[in-house]
Design an enzyme around this catalytic site. Structure first.
Site, PDB file in Angstrom:
ATOM      1  CD  GLU A 169       1.527  -1.095   3.578  1.00 61.21           C
ATOM      2  OE1 GLU A 169       2.674  -1.222   3.242  1.00 61.21           O
ATOM      3  OE2 GLU A 169       0.511  -1.759   3.262  1.00 61.21           O
ATOM      4  CB  CYS A 178       4.570  -3.176   0.612  1.00 62.80           C
ATOM      5  SG  CYS A 178       3.721  -3.915   1.492  1.00 62.80           S
TER       6      CYS A 178
HETATM    7  C1  UN1 Z   1       1.292  -5.023   0.693  1.00 62.01           C
HETATM    8  O1  UN1 Z   1       2.107  -5.513   0.033  1.00 62.01           O
HETATM    9  O2  UN1 Z   1       0.961  -3.995   0.603  1.00 62.01           O
HETATM   10  O3  UN1 Z   1       2.710  -9.350   4.917  1.00 62.01           O
HETATM   11  C2  UN1 Z   1       0.602  -5.854   1.979  1.00 62.01           C
HETATM   12  C3  UN1 Z   1       2.418  -9.450   3.876  1.00 62.01           C
HETATM   13  C4  UN1 Z   1       0.869  -9.603   3.568  1.00 62.01           C
HETATM   14  C5  UN1 Z   1       0.489  -8.109   3.155  1.00 62.01           C
HETATM   15  C6  UN1 Z   1       1.145  -7.358   2.460  1.00 62.01           C
HETATM   16  N1  UN1 Z   1       0.141 -10.144   4.677  1.00 62.01           N
HETATM   17  O4  UN1 Z   1       3.139  -9.758   2.807  1.00 62.01           O
END
Ligand code: UN1
Length: 519
Positions: free
Chosen positions: A268, A302
């Site tokens: 990821e 992310c």
């Molecule tokens: C991340 O930034 O690695 O959808 C995960 C989202 C959060 C998860 C982000 N539930 O922004």
């Protein structure tokens, strides 16, 4: 400091052998800083290669017994862990704010994500279902079943220091696996605290008493440097699955090493998420979504909205509104009521943001608010604060910097003539995590969602790019790595599929009608 000691006391990790007074810390420790002040919170003793070796051995041993515990019983234990997270939610959320710099609401949201995935996993523990197929041979039954994999290596990033571990560890646990967690060295305290929550439940329960080893090893923690620990984990054949969250560069390395040993990798990685705004969009929703998506978590998700792709007929008005709204954002102590944006995680984050802004300017973009001047203004404060930044991209250009993920609150605004151009722009980057369109047109929405539409793992209509629920599979395509974590059928990645055929007749018919010898 008194506040921190109280918090660690409430979390019952104040006497943890890993924690060391920062003033007494040697080279065997990592210092966890408070990004709001730049000052050390605590030092944490680092594990070395031989600690890793011992831990992997313990994981392997305990998994042999954990895997034969009925899945619903594993689910019951995970249910108790979820309860323990509920009880510790406020304190854990506060620790996330202190160590990662998230505002209180987001720190709490992160722990809620741990609770949600625990609940999801409890239900899943009774639904690890395989299918039954009709055999072409008489008196044969064919079906598939799912077995645990073993020990899962889980490498997490600073920006979701608790939730991403929970996505992996809770699913892995009900699936019959053990998780070996290597957290970011920027957030070791959250890791110690979350690990303790699980460890206390494992110690107290009476459903799983392994004959050898310690039940707490089902949720193992290793805190170490990348070259000492992460590199070894990735290469270790005893870890059949490596689940890693972080940069594309890191993921490429993990992916190659794991592929070299024919293991499984669940990656990821970076995102470069866009919101497309059509002329028929509800602008009030757009404004709120952009604020949360681009400014929330100080641009360090992310899923953060990094690009805004706006139809030319509404672009100027929207940009004007956003600049105004950005001007009203309260930046400061993440634990103070009313703060909407905390600091970046460290000085490096600020440097990277500055470098990206400078490059954008060199590439002909115009800074509308924030920018290098904002970084300079924020130097008055201790810690790693910046101002959220909007940058307008010149018409018809795609500056190279806009194709990169900079982990900071920078929003690049593009102006387009139609949906075709918007989609080409949105899909024209290497990353493929999250995407969104704002429109009241069914046609535009369906085109965005269609096969020739968004190429991302997540595609939203009339909501922003970040803040996904745990119930869906989470992850993205292309350089985002292709992995899927969390909800839906992501659990299948934590198990191995076995196709089983049972002959309950008196002869041995062969498939494809093959005749071989007698019968
Ligand atoms: C991340 O930034 O690695 O959808 C995960 C989202 C959060 C998860 C982000 N539930 O922004």
């Amino acid at each position: 400091m008194a506040k921190l000691s109280k918090l660690l006391e409430r979390l019952r990790i104040d006497d943890d052998a890993r924690l060391v007074d920062p003033e007494k810390a040697g080279t065997d420790c990592v210092i966890s800083d408070n990004p709001s002040t730049g000052e050390p919170l605590m030092a944490v003793r680092l594990d070395r290669a031989d600690d890793l070796e011992k831990t992997v051995q313990r994981c392997t041993a305990v998994q042999k017994e954990w895997r034969v515990l009925p899945a619903p019983v594993r689910g019951e234990i995970v249910r108790r862990i979820g309860e323990a997270f509920r009880e510790a939610k406020d304190d854990l959320g506060e620790l996330v704010s202190l160590e990662a710099g998230k505002i209180r609401a987001e720190g709490l949201g992160e722990i809620q994500e741990c609770i949600d995935i625990a609940d999801f996993s409890v239900g899943l523990s009774r639904q690890l279902c395989g299918s039954t197929m009709h055999s072409e041979r008489p008196n044969h039954r064919m079906y598939e079943q799912w077995h645990p994999l073993g020990t899962i290596g889980c490498i997490t990033a600073f920006n979701f220091p608790a939730a991403v571990w929970a996505w992996n560890a809770m699913l892995a646990a009900v699936c019959g696996n053990v998780t070996l967690w290597k957290p970011s060295l920027m957030t070791p305290l959250v890791a110690v605290a979350c690990n303790k929550v699980a460890a206390r439940v494992m110690k107290k329960q009476d459903l799983f008493k392994p004959s050898s080893g310690d039940p707490r090893d089902v949720f193992s923690l290793i805190i170490g440097a990348d070259n000492e620990v992460a590199e070894r984990m990735v290469a270790d054949r005893r870890l059949p699955l490596i689940s890693a969250t972080g940069s594309c560069r890191m993921g490429r390395r993990v992916g190659q090493v794991v592929a070299g040993r024919l293991g499984r990798a669940l990656l990821e990685l970076g995102g470069n998420n866009a919101i497309i705004v059509m002329p028929d969009a509800d602008m009030k929703l757009v404004e709120r979504a952009v604020l949360f998506g681009a400014v929330g978590t100080a641009g360090q998700r992310c899923t953060t909205t990094r690009r805004l792709i706006v139809h030319e007929s509404v672009a100027d008005r929207l940009v004007e509104r956003l600049v105004k709204l950005y001007g009203n954002i309260t930046i400061g102590d993440p634990l103070e009521e009313g703060t909407l944006m905390g600091p970046l995680v460290n000085a490096r984050g600020v440097q990277d943001m500055r470098a990206a802004i400078e490059r954008a300017e060199q590439e002909g973009c115009k800074v509308l608010c924030g920018g290098v001047a904002g970084i300079e203004r924020m130097k008055k404060k201790p810690g790693h604060f910046v101002e959220p930044t909007i940058i307008r991209v010149p018409l018809g250009k795609v500056p190279a910097i806009c194709c990169e993920e900079t982990f900071a609150p920078i929003l690049y605004v593009f102006t387009v003539k139609d949906l075709d151009e918007a989609l080409a722009l949105q899909n024209g980057v290497d990353q493929g995590l999250s995407s969104a369109i704002f429109t009241d047109s069914v046609r535009s929405a369906e085109r965005f969602l269609g096969h020739a539409g968004s190429d991302c793992g997540i595609a939203n209509v009339n909501l922003g790019t970040s803040g996904a629920e745990i119930g869906g599979a989470f992850g993205g395509e292309k350089d985002t790595g292709g992995g899927r974590e969390s909800g839906s059928d992501s659990w299948k990645q934590y198990m191995r599929r076995q196709t089983c055929t049972i002959n309950w007749g008196n002869s041995l018919p062969l498939a494809q009608g093959i005749k071989f010898g007698e019968d």
